[in-house]
Write an enzyme that holds these catalytic residues in place. Sequence first.
Site, PDB file in Angstrom:
ATOM      1  N   GLU A 127       0.817  -1.214   0.000  1.00  0.00           N
ATOM      2  CA  GLU A 127       0.000   0.000   0.000  1.00  0.00           C
ATOM      3  C   GLU A 127       0.854   1.269   0.000  1.00  0.00           C
ATOM      4  O   GLU A 127       0.705   2.168   0.829  1.00  0.00           O
ATOM      5  CB  GLU A 127      -0.963  -0.001   1.198  1.00  0.00           C
ATOM      6  CG  GLU A 127      -1.987  -1.116   1.126  1.00  0.00           C
ATOM      7  CD  GLU A 127      -3.021  -1.078   2.231  1.00  0.00           C
ATOM      8  OE1 GLU A 127      -4.148  -1.565   2.004  1.00  0.00           O
ATOM      9  OE2 GLU A 127      -2.710  -0.562   3.336  1.00  0.00           O
ATOM     10  N   GLU A 318      -6.197  -8.050  -1.170  1.00  0.00           N
ATOM     11  CA  GLU A 318      -6.868  -7.846   0.115  1.00  0.00           C
ATOM     12  C   GLU A 318      -8.322  -7.458  -0.141  1.00  0.00           C
ATOM     13  O   GLU A 318      -8.595  -6.488  -0.834  1.00  0.00           O
ATOM     14  CB  GLU A 318      -6.208  -6.738   0.943  1.00  0.00           C
ATOM     15  CG  GLU A 318      -4.840  -7.064   1.484  1.00  0.00           C
ATOM     16  CD  GLU A 318      -4.291  -5.960   2.375  1.00  0.00           C
ATOM     17  OE1 GLU A 318      -5.093  -5.220   3.004  1.00  0.00           O
ATOM     18  OE2 GLU A 318      -3.057  -5.823   2.437  1.00  0.00           O
TER      19      GLU A 318
END
Length: 419
Positions: A127, A318
């Site tokens: 991320e 995710e």
Amino acid sequence: MIDPSKFYPTHEAVDFYHRYREDLALMEEMNFKAFRTSINWSRIFPNGDDAEPNEAGLKFYDDLFDEMRKRGMEPVVTLSHYETPVHLVEKYGSWRSRKLIDFFLRYCKTVFTRYRGKVNYWLTFNELNNMRRMPGGAGGIFFEEGENHQQVVYQASHHMFVAHALAVKLCHEVCPEAKIGCMLSLSNTYPHTCDPNDVFETMELRRRSLFYGDVMIRGYYPNYIARVWKDEGVEVEMLPGDEEIIRQYTSDYLGFSYYRTSTHEYGQPFYGDTGGDQGTPNPYLESTPWGWQIDPVGLRYTLNELYDRYQIPLFVVENGLGQVDELGPDGKVHDDYRIDYIRRHVQALKEAVKDGVDVMGYTYWGPFDIVSAGTGEMKKRYGFVYVDRDNEGKGTLERSKKDSFEWYKKLLASNGEEL
């Protein structure tokens, strides 16, 4: 500072380190074909800048990946998942310093060489676009008094872009059969109304997040960032050759997280993406106890948005539901709400494939209850497997199957057909 009188759920967490064999056995029972995990940089180079790696750390991951492959699982491995070695933060200011590029590449070369043939799917930084909203986690960046925060974030991000590109180059040289991608937080944001100000500012908000993909996938700094830097007083120092490195060594695929959508109103402070920011509630969507709004159509929207923009394979690494799971009178967790969440999101993913999107995989976050990265608590549970541990540290760490375990097992056995 650590308070010795306080219990920190993250310090022991769910003890995967000692229990990975029994955990992987449960994943095999669920028909896992891939499992996303990460290597802790400081287990391999404890200080980050060590001349030689820690053999005990390397051996642990040898054992882990061997066990996964024995059980039919392809490792999907993140190289740096919110755990920049503390020594690098304290001595060098973390990714403020170009020196971290060489330290990171030493680490990458070590693990690429060691695990060639065992790991065929790599991700560099978890991320990375969360540098703009939580740089401490995403890149070990903690601000000093008087610093221009945006200057620090974009300079550190540039060093990470160069490191990412050189890691791609190195991976292709050391293990040419492997694929290596970038990983971004891409839960989406809608304009709250059709007011043009809401619409335009939401577009700018999303673009600041996609900026990270634009650099690591398209291979160049987009034109729009020049105004952002001017408005924020940012001057990024680049060495000759940096932009060519970024252009030449781009990501093989895009891995991303998607949990929810939010809405944005003009003039309101908001970052979007994964994390604690919630924006303005969307009246058309239901919410979790943590205010995350559940939006399966948003996953289809996001997959189309990203594939239209990048035209490379997409990997949903995710997607999951954090909920308060209570043991019933029978001692089991009956989590129909989690089954419903996954069913609707997988259906949306399948619709995106019909739309022409190249989706290479889907890994749920996370198959076992773990300590929430966002809130640091056990109470926010995601797993198909209940872990007996609470926020105060009470419990045996015993694993038990929730109702979603058997449902997900059938879903994987049918390759997503049996919803």
